[in-house]
Design an enzyme around this catalytic site. Structure first.
Site, PDB file in Angstrom:
ATOM      1  N   ASP A 130       0.867  -1.166   0.000  1.00 29.85           N
ATOM      2  CA  ASP A 130       0.000   0.000   0.000  1.00 29.85           C
ATOM      3  C   ASP A 130       0.914   1.229   0.000  1.00 29.85           C
ATOM      4  OD1 ASP A 130      -2.328   1.653   0.431  1.00 29.85           O
ATOM      5  OD2 ASP A 130      -1.684   1.797   2.521  1.00 29.85           O
ATOM      6  N   ASP A 132      -0.345   5.073   0.731  1.00 27.33           N
ATOM      7  CA  ASP A 132      -0.714   6.060   1.753  1.00 27.33           C
ATOM      8  C   ASP A 132      -0.886   5.406   3.119  1.00 27.33           C
ATOM      9  OD1 ASP A 132      -1.044   8.669   0.307  1.00 27.33           O
ATOM     10  OD2 ASP A 132      -2.385   7.430  -0.892  1.00 27.33           O
ATOM     11  N   ASP A 147      -1.494  -0.543   5.870  1.00 21.87           N
ATOM     12  CA  ASP A 147      -1.876   0.002   7.178  1.00 21.87           C
ATOM     13  C   ASP A 147      -3.359  -0.153   7.486  1.00 21.87           C
ATOM     14  OD1 ASP A 147      -2.352   2.118   5.104  1.00 21.87           O
ATOM     15  OD2 ASP A 147      -3.129   3.203   6.858  1.00 21.87           O
TER      16      ASP A 147
END
Length: 288
Positions: free
Chosen positions: A12, A14, A209
């Site tokens: 990922d 961001d 995240d």
């Protein structure tokens, strides 16, 4: 669960590698270390408002090596799916030029009003009520409802901004229809990411995240999953999710990946590897 370290990674962006224009501390070094070991990487973003070249440039400016062909976006997955289901079809898109360009490159015809074969909702920073109305009318008229993602919010340098999910929910509320989600955590996104690496899913690690996006995508695709705590989800969140969707490992940030790999990548039966009091690498019991 695999007993050998992953041979490829899907990251990922961001909240995992970047926050706004800046790399998360330790991310450039961690990515360089993985590349020095000859491990291939891919970057997957649910942001449909950027092209792969733009996302690669953003990573490069943050000190993270990236090439456009290493970047996958939810817009690309949505375009591929729509073209496969409706070859040459009519599509009404909510989103910026990267989404529209991806749809057109796959041979689809963009329309501003119905009738349409599909409505594809992505991130649109200039969304108008007129566009929202046109999308709803097309769906009421029979168009298939597709969403690039359901991200509630996106991490930026000074906090968060609303994600694509806010727009998708507006359309869903008005039409009383649920979309087929193309980006993370869908099986289509996971398969596209694994396919781009060219290695078996069980030898791939998805790192991110967000439990409901990154980890869930990896679980659905059959990969190893690593949750990093530098963005949205917390360690307590990881303990609360159903066992089948718990990450195989929880790290404070991507800086802990090389140590995790040195300890064997993933443990037997979800046990912690190394010092049980070491917060750098904790494995959460999980079912596969």
């Amino acid at each position: 669960m695999t007993t050998s370290p992953p041979r490829g990674f899907v990251f990922d962006i961001d909240g995992c590698l970047m926050k706004g224009a800046r790399a998360i501390p330790g991310a450039p070094e961690a990515m360089a270390a993985l590349r020095s070991r000859g491990l291939p990487v891919r970057y997957f973003t649910n942001d449909s408002s950027k092209t792969p070249a733009e996302m690669a440039g953003r990573l490069e400016r943050g000190g993270i090596a990236a090439a456009p062909e290493e970047v996958l976006t939810s817009a690309l997955v949505a375009a591929e799916y729509a073209a496969r289901r409706f070859p040459g079809g009519r599509v009404l898109a909510i989103g910026g030029s990267p989404l529209r360009d991806a749809l057109e490159r796959h041979g689809l015809r963009l329309v501003q009003d119905g009738p349409a074969d599909a409505v594809v909702v992505g991130r649109d920073l200039e969304l108008s009520y007129r566009t929202l109305e046109a999308a709803c009318r097309a769906i009421w008229g029979g168009a298939v409802f597709l969403a690039t993602n359901l991200d509630r919010r996106v991490p930026v340098e000074d906090g968060f901004v609303p994600g694509t999910g806010a727009v998708v929910k507006a359309v869903a509320w008005a039409t009383e229809r649920s979309p087929a989600v193309m980006g993370k955590p869908s099986i289509w996104a996971g398969r596209a990411a694994v396919r781009s690496l060219g290695i078996p899913a069980r030898e791939v690690a998805v790192v991110g995240d967000q439990l409901q996006q990154d980890v869930r995508m990896g679980k659905l695709a059959g990969t190893v999953t690593v949750l990093v705590l530098s963005g949205s989800s917390t360690r307590d969140d990881a303990r609360r999710v159903p066992p089948r969707f718990r990450p195989d490992a929880v790290l404070p940030d991507v800086g802990g990946l090389t140590e995790w790999l040195d300890l064997g990548g993933v443990g037997q039966g979800g046990e912690e590897r190394g010092d049980r009091h070491d917060e750098r690498a904790v494995l959460v019991p999980s079912e596969r």
